[in-house]
Scaffold this motif. Structure first.
Motif, short mmCIF file in Angstrom:
data_model
loop_
_atom_site.label_atom_id
_atom_site.label_comp_id
_atom_site.label_asym_id
_atom_site.label_seq_id
_atom_site.Cartn_x
_atom_site.Cartn_y
_atom_site.Cartn_z
N ALA B 10 0.82 -1.22 0.00
CA ALA B 10 0.00 0.00 0.00
C ALA B 10 0.85 1.26 0.00
N GLY B 11 1.86 1.31 0.87
CA GLY B 11 2.64 2.53 1.03
C GLY B 11 3.47 2.86 -0.20
N VAL B 12 4.24 1.91 -0.65
CA VAL B 12 5.13 2.17 -1.78
C VAL B 12 4.33 2.41 -3.05
N HIS B 14 1.42 3.72 -3.20
CA HIS B 14 0.83 5.05 -3.11
C HIS B 14 1.86 6.10 -3.52
N ASP B 15 3.11 5.90 -3.13
CA ASP B 15 4.16 6.84 -3.53
C ASP B 15 4.30 6.87 -5.05
#
Lengths: 204, 78
Positions: B10-12, B14-15
């Motif tokens: 999710a985090g990467v 999103h970046d």
């Protein structure tokens, strides 16, 4: 939430952790299970001190979340530290005064290793929340809960009848999640209403 | 570290894509099964990140990062 650590020599590494707190809580809580062979968790558990700085990214990820609009009834199935994001959902459920009935099934190696056991017991006092616990390795001599690994019989007893169209969240190590999800689909649960999150961690 | 799932991306993601990609759908080019990114089997212990189809193990997407630059490949995503 992603947590990134940077070593003095510039080496960086990051891991994702589930949020344990509810959106309504004052502080953001992450619960980190220490893995003996882990690269990041032993540092976070053993070395991190108040005042140390970490880089965070998130929260991001719209899949493993419960919004009151999604309704219920809810069946939450946790293996080991998989209980962490489910605890967040339960706290949110309580904070908003939701009337959605919830059944929680937790699998842990022993009662001591069941994270948030006291809080879960308190939550179980609420009429809407039913908590079932199965212990896979050790149980106190007077233990009256379940024993052994999850199987279709336990999922059937602890969960809802498929006809009630439960919304199910399963979180735990990969093998646990696969067993639980396959078991529930086998019992007649709608696969489209089962949401899963898998992570590394010690087993259950 | 055993396989995780697409929630861990999710985090990467999103970046890279400036939105939550875990709820985005995919269709496997090999077996045709469809799902959402959150359900992929994700391996992060190697030098890069590999996401595979949960049904047939085909590589759906890969990415690597070096010096702040990402290389993304989506060989199995239709």
């Amino acid at each position: 939430m992603d947590v990134r650590l940077t070593a003095p020599d510039g080496y960086q590494t990051e891991r994702s952790y589930s949020i344990a707190s509810a959106p309504e809580d004052d502080d953001l809580s992450l619960t980190v299970e220490r893995l003996d062979d882990g690269e990041v968790s032993p540092y976070l558990v053993d070395e991190l001190r108040e005042g140390d700085e970490l880089e965070f990214r998130g929260p991001i990820g719209g899949h493993f979340v419960w919004d009151s609009e999604f309704g219920g009834p809810l069946f939450l199935v946790a293996g080991g530290s998989g209980v962490v994001p489910l605890r967040s959902m339960l706290r949110h459920h309580r904070a908003i005064g939701s009337r959605v009935p919830v059944r929680l099934l937790c699998s842990a190696r022993s009662l001591e290793l069941l994270i948030y056991r006291e809080e879960l017991m308190e939550m179980a006092a609420c009429d809407l929340i039913d908590v079932s616990i199965t212990l896979t390795r050790e149980a106190p001599s007077n233990w009256r809960g379940y024993r052994g690994h999850i199987d279709p019989a336990l999922l059937s007893t602890a969960g809802w009848a498929p006809s009630e169209a439960p919304l199910t969240y399963i979180c735990g190590p990969t093998a646990f999640v696969e067993t639980a999800a396959a078991g529930l689909v086998g019992l007649g649960y709608d696969a489209a209403r089962i949401r899963t999150e898998r992570f590394g961690g010690t087993g259950v | 570290m055993g396989p995780l799932d697409g929630n861990a991306l999710a985090g990467v993601m999103h970046d890279l894509f400036a939105r939550d990609m875990t709820t985005v759908g995919y269709k496997c080019t090999n077996c045709g099964s469809a799902g959402i990114v959150a359900e992929l089997a994700v391996y992060m212990s190697g030098p890069g990140t590999v996401a595979r189809c949960r049904d047939c193990d085909t590589i759906i997407l890969m990415f690597t990062e070096r010096h702040g630059m990402y290389c993304i490949d989506m060989p199995g995503m239709a």
